[in-house]
Scaffold this motif. Structure first.
Motif, PDB file in Angstrom:
ATOM      1  N   VAL A   1       0.836  -1.199   0.000  1.00 16.01           N
ATOM      2  CA  VAL A   1       0.000   0.000   0.000  1.00 16.01           C
ATOM      3  C   VAL A   1       0.872   1.251   0.000  1.00 16.01           C
ATOM      4  CG1 VAL A   1      -1.670   1.327   1.360  1.00 16.01           C
ATOM      5  CG2 VAL A   1      -2.013  -1.119   1.005  1.00 16.01           C
ATOM      6  N   CYS A   2       2.001   1.222   0.709  1.00 14.62           N
ATOM      7  CA  CYS A   2       2.937   2.352   0.654  1.00 14.62           C
ATOM      8  C   CYS A   2       3.397   2.597  -0.773  1.00 14.62           C
ATOM      9  CB  CYS A   2       4.138   2.096   1.568  1.00 14.62           C
ATOM     10  SG  CYS A   2       3.789   2.264   3.333  1.00 14.62           S
ATOM     11  N   GLN A   3       3.723   1.534  -1.495  1.00 16.03           N
ATOM     12  CA  GLN A   3       4.088   1.683  -2.907  1.00 16.03           C
ATOM     13  C   GLN A   3       2.962   2.352  -3.686  1.00 16.03           C
ATOM     14  OE1 GLN A   3       4.937  -2.514  -3.744  1.00 16.03           O
ATOM     15  NE2 GLN A   3       6.998  -1.913  -4.354  1.00 16.03           N
ATOM     16  N   GLU A   4       1.761   1.854  -3.490  1.00 14.00           N
ATOM     17  CA  GLU A   4       0.590   2.364  -4.206  1.00 14.00           C
ATOM     18  C   GLU A   4       0.364   3.840  -3.927  1.00 14.00           C
ATOM     19  OE1 GLU A   4      -4.213   1.984  -3.578  1.00 14.00           O
ATOM     20  OE2 GLU A   4      -2.973   0.225  -3.126  1.00 14.00           O
ATOM     21  N   LEU A   5       0.579   4.266  -2.670  1.00 11.54           N
ATOM     22  CA  LEU A   5       0.275   5.629  -2.246  1.00 11.54           C
ATOM     23  C   LEU A   5       1.443   6.594  -2.424  1.00 11.54           C
ATOM     24  CD1 LEU A   5      -1.659   4.801   1.054  1.00 11.54           C
ATOM     25  CD2 LEU A   5      -2.635   5.421  -1.167  1.00 11.54           C
ATOM     26  N   GLY A   6       2.578   6.094  -2.875  1.00  8.81           N
ATOM     27  CA  GLY A   6       3.735   6.959  -3.062  1.00  8.81           C
ATOM     28  C   GLY A   6       4.499   7.262  -1.792  1.00  8.81           C
ATOM     29  N   ILE A   7       4.327   6.428  -0.763  1.00 11.48           N
ATOM     30  CA  ILE A   7       5.104   6.570   0.478  1.00 11.48           C
ATOM     31  C   ILE A   7       6.385   5.769   0.294  1.00 11.48           C
ATOM     32  CG2 ILE A   7       5.111   6.241   2.976  1.00 11.48           C
ATOM     33  CD1 ILE A   7       2.037   6.194   2.841  1.00 11.48           C
ATOM     34  N   ARG A   8       7.432   6.434  -0.112  1.00 10.97           N
ATOM     35  CA  ARG A   8       8.632   5.721  -0.563  1.00 10.97           C
ATOM     36  C   ARG A   8       9.678   5.532   0.523  1.00 10.97           C
ATOM     37  NH1 ARG A   8      11.908   7.631  -3.882  1.00 10.97           N
ATOM     38  NH2 ARG A   8      12.485   5.601  -4.741  1.00 10.97           N
TER      39      ARG A   8
ATOM     40  N   ASP B   1      16.606  -7.231   5.347  1.00 10.13           N
ATOM     41  CA  ASP B   1      17.177  -7.823   4.142  1.00 10.13           C
ATOM     42  C   ASP B   1      16.094  -8.248   3.160  1.00 10.13           C
ATOM     43  OD1 ASP B   1      18.990  -8.826   2.370  1.00 10.13           O
ATOM     44  OD2 ASP B   1      19.478 -10.616   3.525  1.00 10.13           O
ATOM     45  N   ALA B   2      15.140  -9.057   3.616  1.00  7.94           N
ATOM     46  CA  ALA B   2      14.098  -9.558   2.728  1.00  7.94           C
ATOM     47  C   ALA B   2      13.215  -8.425   2.217  1.00  7.94           C
ATOM     48  CB  ALA B   2      13.253 -10.608   3.452  1.00  7.94           C
ATOM     49  N   ALA B   3      12.816  -7.520   3.104  1.00  9.00           N
ATOM     50  CA  ALA B   3      11.937  -6.427   2.694  1.00  9.00           C
ATOM     51  C   ALA B   3      12.612  -5.546   1.645  1.00  9.00           C
ATOM     52  CB  ALA B   3      11.531  -5.607   3.915  1.00  9.00           C
ATOM     53  N   ALA B   4      13.882  -5.231   1.837  1.00 10.48           N
ATOM     54  CA  ALA B   4      14.593  -4.392   0.874  1.00 10.48           C
ATOM     55  C   ALA B   4      14.738  -5.083  -0.470  1.00 10.48           C
ATOM     56  CB  ALA B   4      15.961  -4.003   1.431  1.00 10.48           C
ATOM     57  N   SER B   5      14.929  -6.394  -0.447  1.00  9.73           N
ATOM     58  CA  SER B   5      15.037  -7.151  -1.694  1.00  9.73           C
ATOM     59  C   SER B   5      13.719  -7.194  -2.445  1.00  9.73           C
ATOM     60  CB  SER B   5      15.502  -8.587  -1.404  1.00  9.73           C
ATOM     61  OG  SER B   5      16.816  -8.614  -0.891  1.00  9.73           O
ATOM     62  N   ASP B   6      12.605  -7.276  -1.712  1.00  9.16           N
ATOM     63  CA  ASP B   6      11.297  -7.448  -2.339  1.00  9.16           C
ATOM     64  C   ASP B   6      10.606  -6.135  -2.679  1.00  9.16           C
ATOM     65  OD1 ASP B   6      11.556 -10.181  -2.248  1.00  9.16           O
ATOM     66  OD2 ASP B   6      10.516 -10.388  -0.330  1.00  9.16           O
ATOM     67  N   PHE B   7      11.092  -5.033  -2.111  1.00  9.27           N
ATOM     68  CA  PHE B   7      10.504  -3.716  -2.388  1.00  9.27           C
ATOM     69  C   PHE B   7      11.629  -2.764  -2.795  1.00  9.27           C
ATOM     70  CE2 PHE B   7       7.550  -5.833   0.442  1.00  9.27           C
ATOM     71  CZ  PHE B   7       6.306  -5.545  -0.131  1.00  9.27           C
ATOM     72  N   THR B   8      12.147  -2.987  -3.996  1.00 12.09           N
ATOM     73  CA  THR B   8      13.343  -2.258  -4.420  1.00 12.09           C
ATOM     74  C   THR B   8      13.071  -0.792  -4.735  1.00 12.09           C
ATOM     75  OG1 THR B   8      12.978  -3.024  -6.684  1.00 12.09           O
ATOM     76  CG2 THR B   8      14.467  -4.327  -5.301  1.00 12.09           C
ATOM     77  N   ASP B   9      11.780  -0.411  -4.890  1.00 13.12           N
ATOM     78  CA  ASP B   9      11.487   0.997  -5.152  1.00 13.12           C
ATOM     79  C   ASP B   9      11.168   1.766  -3.879  1.00 13.12           C
ATOM     80  OD1 ASP B   9       9.175  -0.446  -4.825  1.00 13.12           O
ATOM     81  OD2 ASP B   9       8.006   0.713  -6.277  1.00 13.12           O
ATOM     82  N   LEU B  10      11.332   1.130  -2.711  1.00 13.92           N
ATOM     83  CA  LEU B  10      11.206   1.817  -1.437  1.00 13.92           C
ATOM     84  C   LEU B  10      12.591   2.024  -0.835  1.00 13.92           C
ATOM     85  CD1 LEU B  10       8.191  -0.065   0.232  1.00 13.92           C
ATOM     86  CD2 LEU B  10       8.140   2.047  -1.127  1.00 13.92           C
ATOM     87  N   ASN B  11      12.755   3.131  -0.119  1.00  7.58           N
ATOM     88  CA  ASN B  11      13.980   3.375   0.646  1.00  7.58           C
ATOM     89  C   ASN B  11      13.762   2.896   2.079  1.00  7.58           C
ATOM     90  OD1 ASN B  11      15.359   4.853  -1.465  1.00  7.58           O
ATOM     91  ND2 ASN B  11      13.955   6.539  -1.030  1.00  7.58           N
ATOM     92  N   PHE B  12      14.662   2.071   2.579  1.00 10.75           N
ATOM     93  CA  PHE B  12      14.593   1.614   3.962  1.00 10.75           C
ATOM     94  C   PHE B  12      15.703   2.309   4.752  1.00 10.75           C
ATOM     95  CE2 PHE B  12      12.383  -1.561   1.563  1.00 10.75           C
ATOM     96  CZ  PHE B  12      11.321  -1.927   2.389  1.00 10.75           C
ATOM     97  N   VAL B  13      15.310   3.268   5.574  1.00 12.79           N
ATOM     98  CA  VAL B  13      16.269   4.023   6.373  1.00 12.79           C
ATOM     99  C   VAL B  13      16.337   3.364   7.748  1.00 12.79           C
ATOM    100  CG1 VAL B  13      16.953   6.274   7.265  1.00 12.79           C
ATOM    101  CG2 VAL B  13      15.635   6.115   5.114  1.00 12.79           C
TER     102      VAL B  13
END
Length: 353
Positions: free
Chosen positions: A167-174, A198-210
């Motif tokens: 949903v973050c991807q869908e809403l533009g919450i990057r 690790d897994a989340a960053a691999s599966d959501f490559t268009d999100l930034n994980f800070v």
């Protein structure tokens, strides 16, 4: 803007909060335990001149935040990263309405991020959609060790968390900020483990994980993940105050981050109101790797410091940067380090105004 030795530093404090931990807002003993632990970090890692009285530490209010950050603290822009902690505080720990109102009043100075908890399942997803529109969210802050009912934490790679990230991807919450650092009483240390990034960053490559607090005390684990996942970034909250009490330890932390990630994926954070930004900025701009450690960690350059202190977060949040404060260095080739960071980093290009 901070000016020092002929250089201009555009400052983005990427992790600040307004909280209310006063006794009347404490739901139970855990509310007092939590803020007392915060106060211990504040007292133990701050210069004596920067110590706050306990009563003032329980609640700051927006007027003091504006003064501490923007009048006294050199900050050009700051980003709210709230924690709800409703199991410990009646009206929540982070003050949503007060912080959001302040951001609306000062949109050039403040960005409001919100929080979600995937254990609220569909009801929480519906609320996230509403809050994303209301707050115009570009980012969220997650507390994976937060208590909810009988649960004492969750992981980023669980099915419901993935639905929220979708949903973050869908809403533009990057921008997904995650507390992955020292435990805070009474929260459980293992619930802050960095492995699920690790897994989340691999599966959501268009999100930034800070990863706030850069995974401390699991710095090595964090670095090995971040060097393989170019969308993983390091927040210096909690790490940077060691520049005062343990400067060699801080040199090791920043040296490792520059080696594995390079300067394009590291963000300055005061973690206000645990610490005020003024002394942290002054100390960091003047800081240098000790000479006897420079065989392993090269000296930190001015351009690296500019990126860390503001340009990286400004690029992530589309914050305009005055031309006189932008670095002239180009992306990955600017790093003075040599190592895995050269092969895998994705540069955060500064925005020039």
């Amino acid at each position: 803007m901070y000016r020092h030795n002929g250089e201009n530093y555009f400052i983005v404090d990427a992790h600040v909060a307004l909280w209310d931990a006063r006794p009347e807002n404490q739901r139970n003993i855990h509310g007092k335990q939590f803020i007392d632990c915060f106060y211990g970090y504040h007292r133990n890692l701050s210069p004596e001149s920067e110590h706050w009285p306990y009563e003032e530490f329980l609640y700051q209010g927006g007027e003091r935040l504006i003064k501490d950050l923007f009048v006294d603290g050199y900050v050009d822009h700051a980003i709210f990263q709230p924690a709800l902690l409703s199991a410990f505080y009646r009206n929540g720990f982070g003050q949503t309405e007060e912080a959001f109102a302040l951001a609306q009043k000062h949109p050039d100075k403040l960005t409001y991020n919100h929080c979600f908890d995937p254990r609220f399942e569909q009801k929480g997803l519906d609320r996230l959609r509403h809050e994303a529109e209301r707050f115009q969210l570009k980012g969220v802050k997650l507390y994976t060790a937060e208590w909810q009912g009988d649960s004492r934490g969750y992981k980023l790679n669980e099915p419901w968390t993935y639905r929220y990230l979708e949903v973050c991807q869908e809403l533009g919450i990057r921008n997904i900020h995650i507390h992955k650092g020292p435990t805070i009483r009474p929260l459980d240390r293992d619930a802050f483990d960095v492995a699920d990034v690790d897994a989340a960053a691999s599966d959501f490559t268009d999100l930034n994980f800070v990863v706030e607090h850069c995974g401390l005390p699991r710095l090595e684990d964090f670095c090995w993940i971040a060097t393989q996942e170019p969308n993983v970034h390091a927040g210096l909250a909690v790490a940077i105050p060691f520049i005062h009490t343990r400067p060699r330890y801080f040199a090791q932390i920043i040296g490792e981050l520059l080696y594995w990630l390079d300067e394009d994926r590291i963000q300055f954070s005061s973690d206000y109101a645990l610490w005020t930004p003024r002394w942290l900025i002054e100390r960091f701009v003047d800081f240098q790797i000790p000479e006897d450690m420079q065989g392993e960690y090269p000296p930190i350059t001015v351009e690296q410091k500019k990126k860390i202190l503001g340009l990286n977060a400004a690029a992530m949040y589309d914050i305009p940067v005055p031309a006189e404060a932008a670095t002239t260095a180009t992306a990955a080739g600017a790093s003075s380090t040599s190592g895995p960071a050269e092969a895998v980093s994705v540069a955060a290009q500064p925005t020039e105004a």
